[in-house]
Each structure stands twice: as C-alpha cells, then as structure tokens.
Design an enzyme around this catalytic site. Sequence first.
Site, mmCIF file in Angstrom:
data_model
loop_
_atom_site.group_PDB
_atom_site.id
_atom_site.type_symbol
_atom_site.label_atom_id
_atom_site.label_comp_id
_atom_site.label_asym_id
_atom_site.label_seq_id
_atom_site.Cartn_x
_atom_site.Cartn_y
_atom_site.Cartn_z
ATOM 1 N N GLN A 141 32.040 11.351 25.563
ATOM 2 C CA GLN A 141 33.032 11.632 24.465
ATOM 3 C C GLN A 141 34.206 11.011 24.777
ATOM 4 O O GLN A 141 35.008 11.105 23.614
ATOM 5 C CB GLN A 141 33.313 13.228 24.573
ATOM 6 C CG GLN A 141 32.078 14.354 24.364
ATOM 7 C CD GLN A 141 32.592 15.830 24.726
ATOM 8 O OE1 GLN A 141 32.974 16.414 23.948
ATOM 9 N NE2 GLN A 141 32.537 16.199 26.124
ATOM 10 N N HIS B 101 31.967 9.219 20.335
ATOM 11 C CA HIS B 101 33.325 9.417 19.725
ATOM 12 C C HIS B 101 34.057 8.142 19.569
ATOM 13 O O HIS B 101 35.360 8.092 19.324
ATOM 14 C CB HIS B 101 34.110 10.467 20.388
ATOM 15 C CG HIS B 101 33.729 11.913 20.456
ATOM 16 N ND1 HIS B 101 34.058 12.882 21.068
ATOM 17 C CD2 HIS B 101 32.774 12.446 19.444
ATOM 18 C CE1 HIS B 101 33.264 13.974 20.378
ATOM 19 N NE2 HIS B 101 32.553 13.665 19.531
ATOM 20 N N CYS C 120 41.900 -8.044 10.136
ATOM 21 C CA CYS C 120 40.573 -7.984 10.379
ATOM 22 C C CYS C 120 39.951 -9.259 10.808
ATOM 23 O O CYS C 120 40.170 -10.221 9.924
ATOM 24 C CB CYS C 120 39.657 -7.343 9.370
ATOM 25 S SG CYS C 120 37.935 -7.185 9.808
ATOM 26 N N SER D 23 35.185 20.696 28.253
ATOM 27 C CA SER D 23 35.711 21.943 28.358
ATOM 28 C C SER D 23 34.792 22.591 27.293
ATOM 29 O O SER D 23 34.704 23.750 27.186
ATOM 30 C CB SER D 23 37.129 22.015 27.553
ATOM 31 O OG SER D 23 37.039 21.347 26.326
HETATM 32 C C1 BV8 Z 1 31.897 16.940 13.119
HETATM 33 C C2 BV8 Z 1 37.926 11.197 19.719
HETATM 34 C C3 BV8 Z 1 31.364 17.012 11.072
HETATM 35 C C4 BV8 Z 1 39.404 11.193 19.568
HETATM 36 C C5 BV8 Z 1 37.489 13.784 19.836
HETATM 37 C C6 BV8 Z 1 36.354 23.815 11.394
HETATM 38 C C7 BV8 Z 1 36.911 22.896 10.677
HETATM 39 C C8 BV8 Z 1 36.598 21.438 10.721
HETATM 40 C C9 BV8 Z 1 35.696 20.897 11.826
HETATM 41 C C10 BV8 Z 1 35.143 22.045 12.523
HETATM 42 C C11 BV8 Z 1 35.556 23.549 12.290
HETATM 43 N N1 BV8 Z 1 34.827 24.095 13.375
HETATM 44 C C12 BV8 Z 1 34.167 23.086 14.164
HETATM 45 C C13 BV8 Z 1 34.395 22.093 13.432
HETATM 46 C C14 BV8 Z 1 33.748 20.799 14.031
HETATM 47 C C15 BV8 Z 1 34.578 20.026 15.097
HETATM 48 C C16 BV8 Z 1 34.961 20.750 16.116
HETATM 49 O O1 BV8 Z 1 34.324 20.859 17.001
HETATM 50 N N2 BV8 Z 1 36.309 21.593 16.455
HETATM 51 C C17 BV8 Z 1 36.718 22.149 17.338
HETATM 52 C C18 BV8 Z 1 38.046 21.886 17.464
HETATM 53 C C19 BV8 Z 1 36.300 23.468 17.034
HETATM 54 N N3 BV8 Z 1 34.052 18.896 15.537
HETATM 55 C C20 BV8 Z 1 34.272 17.701 14.785
HETATM 56 O O2 BV8 Z 1 34.800 17.470 13.684
HETATM 57 C C21 BV8 Z 1 33.418 16.676 14.792
HETATM 58 N N4 BV8 Z 1 32.556 16.179 13.797
HETATM 59 O O3 BV8 Z 1 31.733 18.043 13.278
HETATM 60 O O4 BV8 Z 1 31.342 16.257 12.068
HETATM 61 C C22 BV8 Z 1 29.749 16.751 10.503
HETATM 62 C C23 BV8 Z 1 28.958 17.352 11.303
HETATM 63 C C24 BV8 Z 1 27.163 17.130 10.810
HETATM 64 C C25 BV8 Z 1 27.446 16.363 9.955
HETATM 65 C C26 BV8 Z 1 28.271 16.048 9.182
HETATM 66 C C27 BV8 Z 1 29.567 16.321 9.536
HETATM 67 C C28 BV8 Z 1 34.174 15.457 15.601
HETATM 68 C C29 BV8 Z 1 34.709 15.556 16.950
HETATM 69 C C30 BV8 Z 1 35.142 14.526 17.543
HETATM 70 C C31 BV8 Z 1 36.861 14.685 17.724
HETATM 71 N N5 BV8 Z 1 37.237 13.526 18.504
HETATM 72 N N6 BV8 Z 1 37.831 12.582 20.556
HETATM 73 C C32 BV8 Z 1 40.378 10.680 20.583
HETATM 74 O O5 BV8 Z 1 39.817 10.625 21.723
HETATM 75 O O6 BV8 Z 1 41.655 10.538 20.270
HETATM 76 S S1 BV8 Z 1 37.457 15.200 20.510
HETATM 77 C C33 BV8 Z 1 37.887 15.239 21.927
HETATM 78 O O7 BV8 Z 1 38.080 16.578 22.581
HETATM 79 C C34 BV8 Z 1 36.892 14.675 23.028
HETATM 80 O O8 BV8 Z 1 36.213 13.404 22.581
HETATM 81 C C35 BV8 Z 1 36.144 15.750 23.243
HETATM 82 O O9 BV8 Z 1 35.024 15.613 22.502
HETATM 83 C C36 BV8 Z 1 36.590 16.812 22.920
HETATM 84 C C37 BV8 Z 1 36.936 17.887 24.270
HETATM 85 O O10 BV8 Z 1 37.439 17.237 25.030
HETATM 86 P P1 BV8 Z 1 37.166 17.042 26.563
HETATM 87 O O11 BV8 Z 1 36.551 15.909 26.748
HETATM 88 O O12 BV8 Z 1 36.187 18.365 26.949
HETATM 89 O O13 BV8 Z 1 38.240 17.521 27.181
HETATM 90 P P2 BV8 Z 1 39.209 18.654 27.680
HETATM 91 O O14 BV8 Z 1 40.710 18.280 27.806
HETATM 92 O O15 BV8 Z 1 38.857 19.383 26.425
HETATM 93 O O16 BV8 Z 1 38.502 19.317 28.710
HETATM 94 C C38 BV8 Z 1 38.790 18.624 29.998
HETATM 95 C C39 BV8 Z 1 37.863 19.224 30.851
HETATM 96 O O17 BV8 Z 1 37.553 18.886 32.090
HETATM 97 C C40 BV8 Z 1 38.376 20.757 31.361
HETATM 98 O O18 BV8 Z 1 37.192 21.655 31.067
HETATM 99 C C41 BV8 Z 1 38.902 20.707 32.733
HETATM 100 O O19 BV8 Z 1 38.674 21.698 33.467
HETATM 101 C C42 BV8 Z 1 37.900 19.575 33.137
HETATM 102 N N7 BV8 Z 1 38.510 18.831 34.185
HETATM 103 C C43 BV8 Z 1 39.811 18.416 34.431
HETATM 104 N N8 BV8 Z 1 40.080 17.721 35.438
HETATM 105 C C44 BV8 Z 1 38.877 17.554 36.150
HETATM 106 C C45 BV8 Z 1 37.941 18.293 35.236
HETATM 107 N N9 BV8 Z 1 36.675 18.278 35.644
HETATM 108 C C46 BV8 Z 1 36.450 17.488 36.908
HETATM 109 N N10 BV8 Z 1 37.071 17.143 37.643
HETATM 110 C C47 BV8 Z 1 38.389 16.932 37.279
HETATM 111 N N11 BV8 Z 1 39.249 16.140 38.136
#
Ligand code: BV8
Length: 233
Positions: free
Chosen positions: A91, A109, A136, A177
């Site tokens: 991701q 992503h 571009c 997460s």
């Molecule tokens: C989609 C790129 C549509 C950008 C990212 C309501 C309205 C609208 C949309 C939605 C909705 N409900 C659900 C959705 C869908 C939405 C969604 O899921 N929203 C969430 C907020 C509810 N998803 C989307 O919109 C996706 N597209 O659904 O398409 C569709 C579907 C089908 C058909 C047609 C259309 C697109 C989502 C992509 C967004 N882009 N990133 C950028 O990087 O700037 S998201 C971004 O956050 C990441 O890419 C990743 O995916 C996401 C989560 O991040 P994590 O990588 O998990 O990081 P996080 O900080 O959250 O967690 C870190 C973890 O690591 C923690 O658990 C921590 O404990 C751990 N950690 C920390 N340190 C360590 C560690 N572990 C080990 N060792 C360590 N040292």
Amino acid sequence: MAEFESIVILTGAGISAESGIDTFRDAGGLWERHRIEDVATPEGFARDPDLVLGFYDSRREALAKVEPNPAHRALARLEREFPGDLLLVTQNVDDLHKRAGSSEVLHMHGELLSALCTSCEMRTPFDATMSNRPPCPVCQAPTLRPDVVWFGEMPYQMDRIYAALGKCDLFVSIGTSGAVYPAAGFVQEARLAGAATLELNLEPSEGSHFFAESRHGPAGQLVPEWVEEVLAG
Ligand code: BV8
C-alpha cells in the site's frame, strides 16, 4: 511453519516506519498534520492543487534521505530464496522494497516516483517536484499529478491481487492498520481460499481478529525472524 507453496504478502506504512518514514495513523503521523480530504482525494486536488502537489513533493524529497530497513531486506531475501509463488503487494508509495532488492513489487496505491498526466493519462517515472508544473514527458502539457491512488479512486491491479489471494496458501499482512479498503479485506479473501493468515504488526490492527495468528513487535525484528522460519520450512 508448514511448507507453503503460494504466499501473498501485503505491506503498509508500518514496514517503513523504522526507516524514518511517517505512518499515517500513528501519533505524529501524516494524517495528524494534514486532513485526508485535503491532500489524498481528487476533490482536495481540484480544490487546492498547490497544497496537494506540495504535500507529495515533500514526501518524494524525503525518500532520498531514508534507507530500507531489515524488514524490507528480509522480504527481498524471501523473493530470492523461496521456491514457491510469491506476490508482494504494498500500500506504500515509497520505493524502499525496490531499493532493498525486491524485483516484483505491486504498488496497489501507486508510487511517489511516478507521475500521471491528466491530459494524456500516461504514467512516467518521476523524481523531481510537481509544484512548478513540469511538462508531461509524453504530451508536454503541464498537467502532471502524483501517480498515487486517492480515496474514492480505484487501486491498481486488483484483478491480479484477487487471483493471487484465491490460490494462495499463506497470506501475511505486515505493518498496516487495516483501516483502508479494499486492502483491509484481503485477509478475508485469503481465508475464503483456505489460506493460513498471519499478521506482523507493532500492535493489534483493526483486522487482527481475522487472522489465524498475530505477532506484535517492530517489523525490523519480526519480519527477518518470520522469513528465516519460512525458508527453514
Ligand atoms: C476505493 C496512497 C472505490 C496515498 C492511500 C466512504 C466514502 C468513500 C470511500 C469509502 C468509504 N468507506 C470506505 C471507503 C473506501 C475507502 C476507505 O477504505 N476509506 C477508509 C478511510 C474507511 N477506500 C478507498 O477509497 C480506496 N478506493 O475504495 O475505490 C472503488 C472500489 C471498487 C470499485 C470502484 C471504486 C482507495 C484507498 C487508497 C487511498 N490511498 N495511500 C498516499 O500514500 O498518500 S491510503 C493509505 O492509508 C495507505 O496507502 C494505506 O492503504 C492506508 C492505511 O495506511 P497503513 O499503511 O495501514 O498505515 P497506518 O498509519 O494506517 O498504520 C500503520 C500501522 O503500522 C499501524 O497498525 C502501526 O501499529 C504499525 N506500525 C507502526 N510502526 C511499526 C508498525 N508495524 C511494525 N513495525 C513498526 N515499526
């Protein structure tokens, strides 16, 4: 660990945390300093392109100052030495898996080091800044955007990912997460396919209960240990 033939790995921001790249949701993370709606949605980009281009320019520049960590390197070793099928899905938009030596990385992503032209829709390698609206390389229009999947946009290569999940016998989630779909749902696809499921994360994620096994600790320690186990088969 029993002998596995087909492994799918999903990584998130946590695998790059020990390299010094901010995660999204940890304390002090990216989403604390920026509202998702403002910097990671098409609407935010339409509303304030300079804010969004600057947000990604600063993350792209930060890449040059960080290095892969032992977790990235362990996955590159797994790719070299594991005899079965392996698909590494990330991701993350950083290039640390590639710099650690993984040759096959599926960036669902998108990537900081890629540009998408909103005129000709071509994707090209990019390691400069976009705030000054460079042309571009294909159509010369000054209409490049980060080649990153924003909320509401379709992640890349979903068919390929679901096909691999449907036939894997082990799914491993590392450093995520479990907050964002469709990635957060991959563990359920793998379970439906009868795969073993393992979570390696600093602390329980939102999806921990879907995993047959969860190990908690820093990826830099857990991932090399797990790779050693799998290769010892
Ligand atoms: C989609 C790129 C549509 C950008 C990212 C309501 C309205 C609208 C949309 C939605 C909705 N409900 C659900 C959705 C869908 C939405 C969604 O899921 N929203 C969430 C907020 C509810 N998803 C989307 O919109 C996706 N597209 O659904 O398409 C569709 C579907 C089908 C058909 C047609 C259309 C697109 C989502 C992509 C967004 N882009 N990133 C950028 O990087 O700037 S998201 C971004 O956050 C990441 O890419 C990743 O995916 C996401 C989560 O991040 P994590 O990588 O998990 O990081 P996080 O900080 O959250 O967690 C870190 C973890 O690591 C923690 O658990 C921590 O404990 C751990 N950690 C920390 N340190 C360590 C560690 N572990 C080990 N060792 C360590 N040292």
